[in-house]
Enzyme design. Structure first.
Site, PDB file in Angstrom:
ATOM      1  N   HIS A 165       2.075   3.904  22.054  1.00  0.00           N
ATOM      2  CA  HIS A 165       3.413   4.374  22.425  1.00  0.00           C
ATOM      3  C   HIS A 165       3.526   5.882  22.197  1.00  0.00           C
ATOM      4  CE1 HIS A 165       4.348   4.574  18.190  1.00  0.00           C
ATOM      5  NE2 HIS A 165       4.232   3.274  18.025  1.00  0.00           N
TER       6      HIS A 165
ATOM      7  N   HIS B  62       1.938   7.450  18.971  1.00  0.00           N
ATOM      8  CA  HIS B  62       0.477   7.615  19.009  1.00  0.00           C
ATOM      9  C   HIS B  62       0.111   8.750  19.962  1.00  0.00           C
ATOM     10  CE1 HIS B  62       1.002   3.078  18.435  1.00  0.00           C
ATOM     11  NE2 HIS B  62       0.596   3.535  17.262  1.00  0.00           N
TER      12      HIS B  62
ATOM     13  N   CYS C 163       3.568  -5.036   0.659  1.00  0.00           N
ATOM     14  CA  CYS C 163       4.201  -4.955   1.979  1.00  0.00           C
ATOM     15  C   CYS C 163       3.108  -5.072   3.029  1.00  0.00           C
ATOM     16  CB  CYS C 163       4.960  -3.644   2.160  1.00  0.00           C
ATOM     17  SG  CYS C 163       5.525  -3.451   3.869  1.00  0.00           S
TER      18      CYS C 163
ATOM     19  N   CYS D  85       2.901  -2.168   5.589  1.00  0.00           N
ATOM     20  CA  CYS D  85       2.201  -0.969   5.100  1.00  0.00           C
ATOM     21  C   CYS D  85       0.763  -1.297   4.726  1.00  0.00           C
ATOM     22  CB  CYS D  85       2.869  -0.402   3.854  1.00  0.00           C
ATOM     23  SG  CYS D  85       4.527   0.205   4.105  1.00  0.00           S
TER      24      CYS D  85
ATOM     25  N   CYS E  93      11.077  -2.532   1.579  1.00  0.00           N
ATOM     26  CA  CYS E  93      10.238  -1.420   2.023  1.00  0.00           C
ATOM     27  C   CYS E  93      11.062  -0.579   2.990  1.00  0.00           C
ATOM     28  CB  CYS E  93       8.990  -1.954   2.729  1.00  0.00           C
ATOM     29  SG  CYS E  93       8.210  -0.683   3.754  1.00  0.00           S
TER      30      CYS E  93
ATOM     31  N   HIS F 253       9.607  -0.797   6.701  1.00  0.00           N
ATOM     32  CA  HIS F 253       9.565  -2.060   7.450  1.00  0.00           C
ATOM     33  C   HIS F 253      10.776  -2.950   7.200  1.00  0.00           C
ATOM     34  CE1 HIS F 253       5.393  -0.557   7.412  1.00  0.00           C
ATOM     35  NE2 HIS F 253       5.444  -0.977   8.660  1.00  0.00           N
TER      36      HIS F 253
ATOM     37  N   LYS G  58      15.621   4.711  15.917  1.00  0.00           N
ATOM     38  CA  LYS G  58      14.220   4.414  15.629  1.00  0.00           C
ATOM     39  C   LYS G  58      13.604   3.645  16.806  1.00  0.00           C
ATOM     40  CE  LYS G  58      11.283   2.458  12.164  1.00  0.00           C
ATOM     41  NZ  LYS G  58      10.969   2.267  10.805  1.00  0.00           N
TER      42      LYS G  58
ATOM     43  N   LYS H  28      10.112  -2.336  18.877  1.00  0.00           N
ATOM     44  CA  LYS H  28       9.940  -3.365  19.894  1.00  0.00           C
ATOM     45  C   LYS H  28      11.216  -4.199  20.010  1.00  0.00           C
ATOM     46  CE  LYS H  28       5.699  -5.772  21.039  1.00  0.00           C
ATOM     47  NZ  LYS H  28       4.598  -6.498  20.442  1.00  0.00           N
TER      48      LYS H  28
HETATM   49  N1  MSP Z   1      -4.199   2.414  10.849  1.00  0.00           N
HETATM   50  C1  MSP Z   1      -3.346   3.275  10.138  1.00  0.00           C
HETATM   51  C2  MSP Z   1      -3.952   4.659  10.011  1.00  0.00           C
HETATM   52  C3  MSP Z   1      -5.298   4.712   9.370  1.00  0.00           C
HETATM   53  S1  MSP Z   1      -5.941   6.315   9.383  1.00  0.00           S
HETATM   54  C4  MSP Z   1      -7.268   6.260   8.400  1.00  0.00           C
HETATM   55  C5  MSP Z   1      -2.018   3.372  10.839  1.00  0.00           C
HETATM   56  N2  MSP Z   1      -1.995   3.071  12.131  1.00  0.00           N
HETATM   57  S2  MSP Z   1      -0.680   3.140  13.080  1.00  0.00           S
HETATM   58  O1  MSP Z   1      -1.070   2.538  14.336  1.00  0.00           O
HETATM   59  O2  MSP Z   1       0.435   2.581  12.436  1.00  0.00           O
HETATM   60  O3  MSP Z   1      -0.477   4.655  13.367  1.00  0.00           O
HETATM   61  C6  MSP Z   1       0.358   5.455  12.554  1.00  0.00           C
HETATM   62  C7  MSP Z   1       0.382   6.807  13.170  1.00  0.00           C
HETATM   63  O4  MSP Z   1       0.835   6.730  14.540  1.00  0.00           O
HETATM   64  C8  MSP Z   1       1.344   7.779  12.529  1.00  0.00           C
HETATM   65  O5  MSP Z   1       0.837   8.389  11.374  1.00  0.00           O
HETATM   66  C9  MSP Z   1       1.517   8.761  13.662  1.00  0.00           C
HETATM   67  O6  MSP Z   1       0.355   9.513  13.803  1.00  0.00           O
HETATM   68  C10 MSP Z   1       1.652   7.832  14.847  1.00  0.00           C
HETATM   69  N3  MSP Z   1       3.026   7.358  14.997  1.00  0.00           N
HETATM   70  C11 MSP Z   1       3.426   6.069  15.076  1.00  0.00           C
HETATM   71  N4  MSP Z   1       4.769   6.037  15.301  1.00  0.00           N
HETATM   72  C12 MSP Z   1       5.259   7.288  15.363  1.00  0.00           C
HETATM   73  C13 MSP Z   1       6.507   7.852  15.691  1.00  0.00           C
HETATM   74  N5  MSP Z   1       7.582   7.126  15.965  1.00  0.00           N
HETATM   75  N6  MSP Z   1       6.571   9.194  15.767  1.00  0.00           N
HETATM   76  C14 MSP Z   1       5.493   9.998  15.578  1.00  0.00           C
HETATM   77  N7  MSP Z   1       4.297   9.493  15.282  1.00  0.00           N
HETATM   78  C15 MSP Z   1       4.170   8.158  15.003  1.00  0.00           C
HETATM   79  O7  MSP Z   1      -1.052   3.757  10.205  1.00  0.00           O
END
Ligand code: MSP
Length: 649
Positions: A17, A20, A125, A128, A142, A145, A294, A297
Site C-alpha cells: 500500500h 510501503h 502483541c 507487533c 497496544c 494495533h 488512519k 483495511k
Molecule cells: N517486517 C517488519 C519490518 C522488518 S525490517 C527488518 C514490518 N513490516 S511491515 O510490512 O509492517 O512494514 C512496516 C513499514 O512499512 C513501516 O516501517 C514503513 O516503512 C511502511 N509503512 C507501513 N504503513 C505505513 C504508513 N501508513 N505510512 C508510512 N509508512 C508505513 O514492520
C-alpha cells in the site's frame, strides 16, 4: 564511495500500500541521488516471511505458508517497477542463504554466551510480533494495533540485550546522525533511560513452526525480529563476501516510526554482540494517513500503489509523496492534494517553463542551443540566475543527503519561479524583433537551455522518466546517462549547437471527474464544453476545473479587420509571448481604439481557424442584452497597472 541503503522487509500478510510505496520510493530516490553523486550504490528491499502473523494469514487464506508467502512476495516484487523503483537486491527471509546466515549468527552469539535459556512471562502483541512493556500500553492496549496484548509464560531463549545498554547510549550520544530526525533519537534515548530487558528470541515449536529452527535446540524456532533484522547482512553476503566489506560500513536504513525500537535498540545491540560495527544512519519517517484518518483495511481506505500510478502517473506520485511529506512527521494523503500539486507544480510551473523555453529556442534559434554572446557583459538578471542555480544545487545536495526531500524540492521550485520571471523580464520575443538585439537574444536563450539542463539533472532522482524526457528534448540524452551532479555546479555544460529533440507536454493537466483521469494533449480540457457537463450535474465546478483555464493579462499591440467579415477583428496580443487572436468584436470596437489596451484572455484554448486565420486563445468580454433585443460587448480588462502575461485567478 560505496552507499548501502535499505528499506524494511515488508510482512507478507498484507498487499503493498501507500506506506510501503513511500518508504521504498524514498530509498530509491536516495539511491539515484547517490549514484548521481558518483557513488557505487547497493539498494535493498525485500519481504519478511516468517512468524506467527504470516502463519495465521496463510491459514486464513487456506494455503500452506510456503504457497502463501510465494504469492504475496510476488505482489511486492511486481509493485516496484510500477513505481520506477529499481532495487539491486530483493531479499526474502525464506531464501536458503538468509536462513543459513541467521543460524550461523545465532550459533556464534550463543557460543559467546550472549544467548541463555530462561522462563519468561510477558504481554505479547501479535500485531507487533513482540512483548510490550506496561509503559508502552495505552488503556491496557497496544497503541498501534488497539488490542490487549496476551499474557504469555514460556520457557525460551534470550539475547543478553541489557549487557549492551550503556554502550548503545554512548554510541547514540557520540553520533548525532545515528538516528534522525532528532525527535526519534530523543525518543530512543528516553526509552534507554530505563533499564533495558533482555530480548526473547525464540518460540517453542509447540506454538509455532513457521520460522528458522534454532541451530542449538530443535524444539524452537527463531523469533521473527531476530530473523528479519539479519536480512540487512545476509543480503550483502555477510560474513565472507567482499560486498559485505564494501557496503556495510556505509549502511543506511529507512523505516517508519512504527519499527523504531527493533531498529534503534535490538539491531545495534545484536550487531555489537556479533562484533560487527553498527549501521551508519537510521532514517525514520512518519505515517501517511488518508484524508486525515488512519489507513486501514477495515475502514476500506487503503491506497494501493497500482491505482495511484494508473490515476496520476508514476512521476506525479513520486513527486507528490516526496514533496508533501516532511520527513519525520505524519502526512495526510488525498486525491485532491495530488491533483493540486500535479496541476500547479508540475503542469503549470515546470511543464510550462520547459515547453515555453524550448518553443522559443525552436522559433528564434532554429532549434539549436545558441552560442552565448561573450562580447557583452552579463546583466544583473543573468548574474542572479547563475548564482540562484548554483545555490539551488548546493542546497538540493545538502537536503537530499539529510533526507529533507521536501526542502530539496522547494529549492528547485524557487528557481523554476525565477526562470519564469527571467523569461518575462527578458522577453525574447521582443529581442527577436530587432536585429541589433540578436546577441542578447542568444545569451537569454542559452541561459534558459543551461538552466533547464541543470533542472533535468536534479530532477532525475525524483522523477526519472520526466528527467529522461527532458534530457531527450534538450538533445542531451547520451550525456544524461552518465551525468553527475557536479556537472550542474559548472557553467556552460550544455554545448552550443546542441540540436533539440521534440517534446510533448511533460505533464498533461489532470482533472477530477469522480476519478481523476489524464487529459492528454488537450491542456484546455476544462473549457466550455466539459464545464457545461459539470454545471448541468450540480451547477458547480471544482477548483481544479477552474484552475485548468489559464487566464492571462494580454496587451493588444496590433488590430485589424478581417477581410469579408463584419464581426471579426484580428488582434496581435502579448501575454507575454506574442500571439494572434481572432475576436468577434468588430461591431463594438474599432481596431485603433484597442492598441495598448490590457485585456484578459484564455491562454490555453486549443487553436482554431476563423476565416482562415489561426486564433490562439480567446478575449474575454462581458455580453450585455440591449433593450432592442441585441447584444453589446464590453472587453474585460484590469483595474490597475500590471505586468503583461500575469495569470488571472
Ligand atoms: N517486517 C517488519 C519490518 C522488518 S525490517 C527488518 C514490518 N513490516 S511491515 O510490512 O509492517 O512494514 C512496516 C513499514 O512499512 C513501516 O516501517 C514503513 O516503512 C511502511 N509503512 C507501513 N504503513 C505505513 C504508513 N501508513 N505510512 C508510512 N509508512 C508505513 O514492520
Amino acid at each position: 564511495m560505496p552507499t548501502y541503503i535499505t528499506t524494511p522487509i515488508y510482512y507478507v500478510n498484507a498487499l503493498p500500500h501507500l506506506g510501503h510505496a513511500y518508504t521504498t520510493i524514498v530509498a530509491d530516490a536516495y539511491s539515484r541521488f547517490r549514484r548521481l553523486c558518483g557513488d557505487d550504490v547497493r539498494f535493498q528491499t525485500g519481504t519478511d516471511e516468517h512468524g506467527e502473523k504470516i502463519a495465521e494469514a496463510a491459514a486464513k487464506a487456506g494455503e500452506s505458508p510456503r504457497d502463501y508467502v510465494d504469492r504475496i512476495a510476488v505482489a511486492f516484487r511486481e509493485t516496484w517497477p510500477l513505481l520506477a523503483v529499481e532495487p539491486d537486491t530483493i531479499i526474502r527471509t525464506t531464501d536458503g542463504e538468509h536462513i543459513r546466515t541467521v543460524q550461523a549468527i545465532l550459533q556464534q552469539v550463543y557460543d559467546r554466551g550472549d544467548i541463555y535459556f530462561s522462563e519468561y512471562s510477558g504481554l505479547y502483541c501479535k500485531g507487533c510480533e513482540r512483548f510490550l512493556t506496561e509503559k508502552e500500553l495505552v488503556d491496557g492496549k497496544c497503541p498501534d494495533h488497539l488490542v490487549e496484548p496476551k499474557p504469555i509464560t514460556e520457557q525460551n531463549y534470550f539475547f543478553r540485550m541489557s549487557a549492551y545498554q550503556e554502550w548503545l547510549i554512548d554510541h547514540i550520544k557520540a553520533n548525532p546522525d545515528f538516528i534522525t530526525p532528532e525527535r526519534y533519537r530523543n525518543e530512543v534515548l528516553s526509552f534507554l533511560s530505563e533499564p533495558l530487558e533482555d530480548l526473547c528470541i525464540s518460540r517453542p515449536t509447540s506454538r509455532l513452526t513457521w520460522g528458522i529452527p534454532l541451530p542449538f535446540d530443535e524444539g524452537f524456532v527463531t523469533y521473527v525480529w531476530f530473523d528479519a533484522l539479519i536480512n540487512y547482512l545476509s543480503g550483502i553476503g555477510y560474513p565472507d563476501s567482499p560486498d559485505f566489506e564494501k557496503y556495510w560500513p556505509t549502511a543506511e536504513h529507512v523505516i517508519a516510526k512504527d519499527i523504531l525500537k527493533p531498529h534503534a535498540i535490538y539491531w545495534p545491540t545484536m550487531l555489537r554482540a556479533m562484533g560487527v560495527a553498527p549501521y551508519e544512519r537510521l532514517h525514520v519517517h512518519g505515517y501517511w494517513n488518508v484524508d486525515a484518518t488512519k489507513m486501514s483495511k477495515s475502514l476500506g481506505n487503503v491506497v494501493r500503489p497500482r491505482e495511484l500510478v494508473e490515476t496520476y502517473g508514476v512521476d506525479t506520485v513520486r513527486y507528490f509523496v516526496l514533496r508533501e511529506m516532511s520527513f519525520g512527521l505524519d502526512s495526510s494523503f488525498s486525491g485532491e492534494a495530488v491533483l493540486a500539486r500535479h496541476n500547479a507544480d508540475l503542469a503549470n510551473d515546470l511543464g510550462n517553463l520547459f515547453s515555453r523555453s524550448l518553443t522559443m529556442i525552436a522559433k528564434y534559434a532554429a532549434g539549436r542551443v545558441p552560442e552565448r554572446d561573450s562580447g557583452s557583459a552579463l546583466t544583473p538578471d543573468d548574474r542572479e540566475l547563475m548564482s540562484a542555480l548554483s545555490a539551488m544545487v548546493i542546497q538540493y545536495r545538502e537536503c537530499m543527503d539529510e533526507f529533507r526531500f521536501h526542502k530539496a524540492l522547494q529549492a528547485v521550485w524557487e528557481v523554476i519561479g525565477l526562470l519564469n520571471r527571467y523569461i518575462v523580464t527578458n522577453a525574447p520575443w521582443e529581442l527577436a524583433k530587432h536585429a541589433r538585439q540578436t546577441d542578447r537574444l542568444r545569451t537569454v536563450l542559452y541561459f534558459l537551455a543551461e538552466a533547464l539542463w541543470k533542472m533535468t539533472l536534479v530532477l532525475g532522482p525524483i522523477m526519472p522518466a520526466t528527467a529522461e524526457k527532458m534530457a531527450a528534448a534538450l538533445g542531451m540524452a547520451d550525456r544524461f546517462a552518465h551525468a553527475v551532479l557536479d556537472d550542474a555546479l559548472e557553467w556552460g555544460t550544455i554545448p552550443a549547437e546542441t540540436a533539440l529533440g521534440t517534446v510533448g507536454p511533460l505533464f498533461p493537466r489532470l482533472e477530477k471527474k469522480g476519478e481523476a483521469k489524464a487529459a492528454p494533449a488537450e491542456p484546455a480540457k476544462a473549457n466550455a464544453n466539459t464545464n457545461r457537463g459539470a454545471v448541468a450535474d450540480e451547477g458547480l465546478i471544482g477548483f481544479d476545473q477552474f484552475k485548468a483555464v489559464e487566464l492571462r493579462v494580454a496587451e493588444v499591440v496590433a488590430a485589424e479587420r478581417v477581410a469579408k467579415s463584419e464581426r471579426l477583428l484580428k488582434l496581435t496580443v502579448r501575454a507575454p509571448e506574442e500571439r494572434t487572436i481572432v475576436a468577434g468584436i468588430a461591431q463594438h470596437y474599432t481596431p485603433e481604439t484597442l492598441i495598448g489596451l490590457k485585456v484578459l484572455i484564455v491562454a490555453n484554448l486549443k487553436p482554431t481557424k476563423l476565416m482562415g486565420i489561426a486564433s490562439h486563445g480567446m478575449v474575454l468580454a462581458a455580453k450585455e442584452q440591449t433593450a432592442d433585443g441585441g447584444e453589446r460587448l464590453v472587453l474585460a480588462t484590469v483595474a490597475g497597472p500590471v505586468a503583461i502575461g500575469s495569470r488571472v485567478a
